[in-house]
Design a protein around this motif. Sequence first.
Motif, PDB file in Angstrom:
ATOM      1  N   GLU A  18     -31.597 -19.354  -4.266  1.00 32.12           N
ATOM      2  CA  GLU A  18     -32.276 -20.311  -5.147  1.00 32.12           C
ATOM      3  C   GLU A  18     -31.708 -21.707  -4.955  1.00 32.12           C
ATOM      4  OE1 GLU A  18     -32.947 -20.880  -9.974  1.00 32.12           O
ATOM      5  OE2 GLU A  18     -31.712 -19.246  -9.195  1.00 32.12           O
ATOM      6  N   ASP A  19     -32.589 -22.693  -5.105  1.00 27.76           N
ATOM      7  CA  ASP A  19     -32.210 -24.108  -4.996  1.00 27.76           C
ATOM      8  C   ASP A  19     -31.642 -24.454  -3.616  1.00 27.76           C
ATOM      9  OD1 ASP A  19     -32.985 -24.475  -7.630  1.00 27.76           O
ATOM     10  OD2 ASP A  19     -30.983 -23.962  -8.392  1.00 27.76           O
ATOM     11  N   THR A  20     -32.087 -23.742  -2.623  1.00 28.74           N
ATOM     12  CA  THR A  20     -31.602 -23.980  -1.256  1.00 28.74           C
ATOM     13  C   THR A  20     -32.751 -24.467  -0.393  1.00 28.74           C
ATOM     14  OG1 THR A  20     -29.937 -22.248  -1.474  1.00 28.74           O
ATOM     15  CG2 THR A  20     -30.512 -22.960   0.770  1.00 28.74           C
ATOM     16  N   LEU A  21     -32.499 -25.514   0.361  1.00 28.59           N
ATOM     17  CA  LEU A  21     -33.500 -26.013   1.288  1.00 28.59           C
ATOM     18  C   LEU A  21     -33.546 -25.089   2.501  1.00 28.59           C
ATOM     19  CD1 LEU A  21     -35.501 -28.330   1.921  1.00 28.59           C
ATOM     20  CD2 LEU A  21     -33.623 -29.459   3.142  1.00 28.59           C
ATOM     21  N   GLN A  60     -49.517 -22.032   2.906  1.00 34.33           N
ATOM     22  CA  GLN A  60     -49.570 -21.975   1.450  1.00 34.33           C
ATOM     23  C   GLN A  60     -48.440 -21.101   0.921  1.00 34.33           C
ATOM     24  OE1 GLN A  60     -53.370 -20.760  -0.135  1.00 34.33           O
ATOM     25  NE2 GLN A  60     -52.561 -20.380  -2.192  1.00 34.33           N
ATOM     26  N   VAL A  61     -47.818 -21.544  -0.175  1.00 32.42           N
ATOM     27  CA  VAL A  61     -46.847 -20.744  -0.925  1.00 32.42           C
ATOM     28  C   VAL A  61     -47.276 -20.708  -2.386  1.00 32.42           C
ATOM     29  CG1 VAL A  61     -44.935 -21.227   0.637  1.00 32.42           C
ATOM     30  CG2 VAL A  61     -45.376 -22.767  -1.274  1.00 32.42           C
ATOM     31  N   ASP A  62     -46.752 -19.750  -3.146  1.00 32.70           N
ATOM     32  CA  ASP A  62     -47.166 -19.587  -4.532  1.00 32.70           C
ATOM     33  C   ASP A  62     -46.296 -20.374  -5.501  1.00 32.70           C
ATOM     34  OD1 ASP A  62     -49.236 -17.908  -3.831  1.00 32.70           O
ATOM     35  OD2 ASP A  62     -47.961 -16.126  -3.890  1.00 32.70           O
ATOM     36  N   GLN A  63     -44.982 -20.444  -5.268  1.00 30.52           N
ATOM     37  CA  GLN A  63     -44.089 -21.023  -6.258  1.00 30.52           C
ATOM     38  C   GLN A  63     -43.411 -22.309  -5.775  1.00 30.52           C
ATOM     39  OE1 GLN A  63     -43.973 -19.816  -9.296  1.00 30.52           O
ATOM     40  NE2 GLN A  63     -45.325 -18.094  -8.773  1.00 30.52           N
ATOM     41  N   GLY A  64     -42.978 -22.351  -4.546  1.00 31.05           N
ATOM     42  CA  GLY A  64     -42.255 -23.528  -4.070  1.00 31.05           C
ATOM     43  C   GLY A  64     -43.192 -24.580  -3.514  1.00 31.05           C
ATOM     44  N   LEU A  65     -42.622 -25.510  -2.803  1.00 28.42           N
ATOM     45  CA  LEU A  65     -43.388 -26.590  -2.179  1.00 28.42           C
ATOM     46  C   LEU A  65     -43.070 -26.636  -0.686  1.00 28.42           C
ATOM     47  CD1 LEU A  65     -42.814 -29.411  -4.828  1.00 28.42           C
ATOM     48  CD2 LEU A  65     -44.844 -27.980  -4.570  1.00 28.42           C
ATOM     49  N   LEU A  66     -44.046 -27.084   0.060  1.00 31.39           N
ATOM     50  CA  LEU A  66     -43.859 -27.235   1.493  1.00 31.39           C
ATOM     51  C   LEU A  66     -43.820 -28.707   1.837  1.00 31.39           C
ATOM     52  CD1 LEU A  66     -46.402 -24.540   2.752  1.00 31.39           C
ATOM     53  CD2 LEU A  66     -43.919 -24.337   2.716  1.00 31.39           C
TER      54      LEU A  66
END
Length: 624
Positions: A533-536, A608-614
Amino acid sequence: AGAARVGGGGGGGPSAGGGTCGPYYFNKEKTGTPTTNLVRIGAEYVGVLAELTGHDCVFAGQGSEVCRAAAYILEGTAQPNHVQTISIEGLGSSFVQLVGTMVDMNRALENMYYITNPQFNRLWRLPPDQRDPLTFDIEADSLETLTIVANDLGNSGGGAYDPKTAERSVFMRINAINDRPSANAPDSVTAYEDQPLHFLATSLTAADLPPGASYETYSKNPLHAHSINMTDPDFEDYGFSVRQMTLNISCTHGRLYLNEDFLKLPGVAGERIKFKIWDEQQERRGLTSLVKDVFGAAVLGPDGTPVNGPVYGDGCQFKASCSDGIGAQGEVLVTPDKKYGFFASPWFGKVFSPQPQGNPPELTTVGCGICPENSGNKFVSLVGVYADLNLALARVTYLPDPHFNTRSASSASISAGTRSLQEEEIVFQVSDDGAIGNDDTAVPLTDEKRVVVTVESVNDRPIIGRRVSKTRPINSYDGSLSEARTVTDWEVEAIDKSLDSVCLGLDPSSAQYIAECNATTPLSTKAYIDIDEDTLFMVGPEVLWIADVDSGEADRMPDPSRRRYNCPPAGDEGCRCGLPCLCGTRPCSCDIPQVCQGNAGKLLVNLQVDQGLLSLYPPPGREL
């Protein structure tokens, strides 16, 4: 006056000279000065053939010796160039009957020719069903008989009617002359990318065809309606059937398979048919593969040359491969082979798969394909008798190299600025090795046929996987007898989803998770992705990679601004953008091309992702 009947052949006519010969007529409407019947036909031909009339040869000065009376010629000869054409009815007969004065008769005989039957010479033999076992001698030369019968028609000088005849027969031995063989094949054919093209002899039986195929349906398929064979005018000569002949067949951007069902029969390959090696650089693949020992070294024969061990396709050549597009009949074609693996590159060339490895060799898939890399030949040379060679040619298959077509320009021509289309041809050569003339040491006669092959392009589906660095073998078939070398190349692997069901149910800190889910292995070899979590997280080629073997074809067209679409089976002309293709006189059923100019060689990709951002950065110097 007298009559002569000649059995055999005959011919003649007016020849150039100082005399007055002719004119000659072929009908009853005689014109000009009075004429006479120079040659009268037999009663059986009255009303069927025209009489030949004209002027007698009356000139007696210099050159009169070549002014000869005409001779009637009936059709039948195959050598019209040997006879002056003075008859509209024909150019030869095995029976000729002449009526005329003795002077004209002898002049006619002076100008008579014997024209040989192309199929007859001293080596011709009676068919087996016509032979008398008590008198027939297979070794005895066949002879021609010329029979001449002269009848004076009873012209006894005014006495009683007393016709007299004289008859003589002369034997003629016709020496055998070696005739040139013919390499027979179509002038051009159309194949389709990654799909086999078959050349089938019309004499094939159901047993010669792939399982479930009938010749009627098989021959109507445009990929099967062709034939490659050899013919020789001397094939009926005694001794011809046991004489050795040579044929070569080759292509440039594919592999050729012959009639393996015949070659695999006991006593055929290596015995009745031998695979000829011309030099050390000849391709040692397929029918000319090397036999190797347990250490991988080539096995040498008694003469010190490597031994051939034919490798057959075992039916693989009847299956399409490397394809995920539209077939030759407009059908959706998805082949069962693996689409992932290694691909052709400027560094290591083409990739054939599966590849044989180990001893004994086992097939290891390194890319798309069904036929083993060591099967099929770009060039193969066979030595055998006439009948066996044609049996080997009864089923020839051309299999294009993976993803090859002739609708795009070669990289070399693009670099040179010519943008020439890639070309393919099948070269078929035959040599009779001197079989068979009057002299066993006759000079060999050869023939060659070049078949232009148009390989239509087929659009393949892009694949999504992971690009990883792997090692793979590259086998050598160039005749250098060298061992396979190992290279490091880029492989596109399929994304492995098999670990998801296991790893998603394990505690990320458990020993089982670490052991089974590759948690500690480098990212480049991980098949299961797990991040904190919270990792690029950087999505690199080892995680996600898109490959498309057709991506560069549109840019390699001779004129990229005029893209060509082909709606099978529209043919070579294809379709123009925005307009329907024509299949004969009607529009084809395929969709009208809408993408006309621009976007050539580009991909449309959705992420496409459901929760994060691209987030991404356009590649430097590129337009995205």
